[in-house]
Design a protein around this motif. Structure first.
Motif, mmCIF file in Angstrom:
data_model
loop_
_atom_site.group_PDB
_atom_site.id
_atom_site.type_symbol
_atom_site.label_atom_id
_atom_site.label_comp_id
_atom_site.label_asym_id
_atom_site.label_seq_id
_atom_site.Cartn_x
_atom_site.Cartn_y
_atom_site.Cartn_z
ATOM 1 N N ALA A 102 3.072 10.614 -4.242
ATOM 2 C CA ALA A 102 1.615 10.739 -4.321
ATOM 3 C C ALA A 102 1.099 10.469 -5.735
ATOM 4 C CB ALA A 102 1.169 12.117 -3.857
ATOM 5 N N GLY B 104 0.781 -1.216 0.000
ATOM 6 C CA GLY B 104 0.000 0.000 0.000
ATOM 7 C C GLY B 104 0.817 1.272 0.000
ATOM 8 N N CYS B 105 2.032 1.212 0.511
ATOM 9 C CA CYS B 105 2.813 2.440 0.594
ATOM 10 C C CYS B 105 3.411 2.781 -0.770
ATOM 11 C CB CYS B 105 3.905 2.320 1.649
ATOM 12 S SG CYS B 105 5.335 1.354 1.174
ATOM 13 N N ALA C 196 1.490 6.382 2.897
ATOM 14 C CA ALA C 196 0.418 5.382 2.864
ATOM 15 C C ALA C 196 -0.842 6.191 2.618
ATOM 16 C CB ALA C 196 0.329 4.617 4.171
ATOM 17 N N GLY C 197 -1.304 6.177 1.355
ATOM 18 C CA GLY C 197 -2.392 7.078 0.981
ATOM 19 C C GLY C 197 -1.894 8.497 1.147
ATOM 20 N N PRO C 198 -2.684 9.330 1.819
ATOM 21 C CA PRO C 198 -2.241 10.713 2.014
ATOM 22 C C PRO C 198 -1.395 10.917 3.272
ATOM 23 C CG PRO C 198 -4.494 10.480 2.757
ATOM 24 C CD PRO C 198 -4.082 9.132 2.210
#
Length: 172
Positions: A171, A3-4, A21-23
């Motif tokens: 991102a 996920g990262c 990890a996401g935002p």
């Protein structure tokens, strides 16, 4: 966990990294890739054959250090879904040693390019998914993303331009 994402921006000594990890910011720092002070500056003073051997040894060492640093990040956060290594527009420099020997004031740029090449080789050796966003394009997004970057960097001092670019690269 895939996920990262990792964003990397090469600089002399080792790439700046940002793990997201996401935002959310997981970590930011530098992957040390060199314990030598200015290998291309040193190589400029050597005879050609010795200089080529020296920079080849430094490149192998830098790749090993980058690979070890990336492996540590994988141990901490799992396999990244994507690794974004920022590219610059100096792709016309194909012989780093010749460039460093020809222009003394370009040695810091050459050393950053060498770290980038070693980091890229380490990413590929580890079989990680590689993206290479353009630095100029990312720099154009800094103002538009200023609020997000400021919030992301809170508590990270100093939160540098290089870290902001690496965060934008991570991102996507």
């Amino acid at each position: 966990m895939r996920g990262c994402t990792l964003g990397l921006r090469a600089q002399r000594g080792g790439p700046v990294f940002v793990a997201l990890a996401g935002p959310a910011l997981l970590a930011a720092g530098v992957i040390a890739c060199d314990d030598d002070d200015g290998p291309y500056g040193q190589a400029r003073q050597m005879p050609e054959t010795a200089a080529r051997a020296f920079v080849a040894a430094v490149a192998a060492s830098q790749q090993a250090w980058a690979q070890a640093g990336l492996a540590e990040l994988i141990d901490r956060f799992g396999l990244p879904a994507r690794v974004a290594l920022i590219a610059n527009r100096a792709t016309w420099v194909t012989d780093l040693l010749a460039h460093a020997r020809g222009w003394a004031d370009h040695v810091p740029v050459v050393e950053a390019l060498a770290v980038r090449a070693a980091t890229r080789a380490a990413i590929l050796a580890l079989g990680l998914p590689l993206a290479e966003p353009d630095e100029t394009t990312l720099a154009g997004r800094l103002a538009a993303e200023a609020d997000w970057l400021r919030g992301l960097g809170q508590g990270q001092r100093p939160w540098t331009r290089k870290e902001k670019l690496a965060a934008l690269a991570a991102a996507g």
